[in-house]
Write an enzyme that holds these catalytic residues in place. Sequence first.
Site, mmCIF file in Angstrom:
data_model
loop_
_atom_site.group_PDB
_atom_site.id
_atom_site.type_symbol
_atom_site.label_atom_id
_atom_site.label_comp_id
_atom_site.label_asym_id
_atom_site.label_seq_id
_atom_site.Cartn_x
_atom_site.Cartn_y
_atom_site.Cartn_z
ATOM 1 N N ASN A 169 -3.087 -6.584 2.408
ATOM 2 C CA ASN A 169 -2.830 -5.462 3.225
ATOM 3 C C ASN A 169 -1.505 -5.678 4.068
ATOM 4 O O ASN A 169 -1.575 -6.637 4.687
ATOM 5 C CB ASN A 169 -3.994 -4.977 4.114
ATOM 6 C CG ASN A 169 -3.886 -3.825 5.054
ATOM 7 O OD1 ASN A 169 -3.311 -3.850 5.905
ATOM 8 N ND2 ASN A 169 -4.472 -2.818 4.422
ATOM 9 N N SER A 189 -3.608 -0.137 0.992
ATOM 10 C CA SER A 189 -3.096 0.546 2.191
ATOM 11 C C SER A 189 -4.308 1.096 2.811
ATOM 12 O O SER A 189 -5.153 2.005 2.134
ATOM 13 C CB SER A 189 -2.137 1.630 2.172
ATOM 14 O OG SER A 189 -1.708 2.201 3.289
ATOM 15 N N GLU A 190 -4.782 1.072 4.168
ATOM 16 C CA GLU A 190 -6.049 1.554 4.618
ATOM 17 C C GLU A 190 -6.126 3.114 4.666
ATOM 18 O O GLU A 190 -7.141 3.579 4.860
ATOM 19 C CB GLU A 190 -6.212 0.969 6.144
ATOM 20 C CG GLU A 190 -5.347 1.354 7.044
ATOM 21 C CD GLU A 190 -4.312 0.271 7.636
ATOM 22 O OE1 GLU A 190 -3.862 -0.020 8.602
ATOM 23 O OE2 GLU A 190 -3.689 -0.461 6.316
ATOM 24 N N ASN A 191 -4.927 3.626 4.197
ATOM 25 C CA ASN A 191 -5.308 5.292 4.409
ATOM 26 C C ASN A 191 -5.842 5.704 2.877
ATOM 27 O O ASN A 191 -5.846 6.804 2.659
ATOM 28 C CB ASN A 191 -3.791 5.978 4.834
ATOM 29 C CG ASN A 191 -2.793 5.468 3.536
ATOM 30 O OD1 ASN A 191 -2.493 4.405 3.123
ATOM 31 N ND2 ASN A 191 -1.788 6.583 3.445
#
Length: 217
Positions: free
Chosen positions: A21, A44-46
């Site tokens: 990440n 990606s945390e989205n």
Amino acid sequence: MDKNQIAKRIAREIKDGDYVNLGIGIPTLVANYIPENISVVLQSENGLLGIGPFPTEEAIDPDLINAGKQTITMQAGSSLFSSAESFAMIRGEHVDLTILGAMEVSENGDIANWKIPNKMVKGMGGAMDLVASAKNIIVAMQHVSKDGKSKLLSNCTLPITGIHCVKKIVTELAVLEVLSEGGFKLLEIAPNVSIDEVKAATEGKLIIEGDIPVIEL
């Protein structure tokens, strides 16, 4: 070193098969320097698994963005999903390496990177989940603040994001390891930078052992 050189040096820390990440700022540049001989999946945390390098101007797709709202590319076989699923991956400890920016790091590995008092912020983002869950945390940051104060401290003065989590730091001056017993161990030094400069820029405990190699760029 400039920001791209910091990112290039950090890219050498990534291992074949890692799920990684990349945080906002310098860490996003690491995507451009992944060694060609290894297979890495960037998360990606989205809600994206399989980020590629930044797009050329003709390849920009405004619908494809990372958590920092930058336009990105997708590798073959990439996957899109909700942020809820993304954080299930993070909290389930499926991310091998997290690369983050920071405003401060303490000699015990604490990180402060989400808020400056009396300044408006949109929120804490995913950093607290990432530093609590990833197996390895590397920080990409400037060694000193804009007003010349060290950002590598005995104790963080800003609100803490996570405690005892940072393993390694790469700055424009040096590569440092955060020891489990506390202290910043100097591993490598940037070209045209002296050890005295690193000492002067480091407020926390700095440990220097033997000859310190120059970072290969």
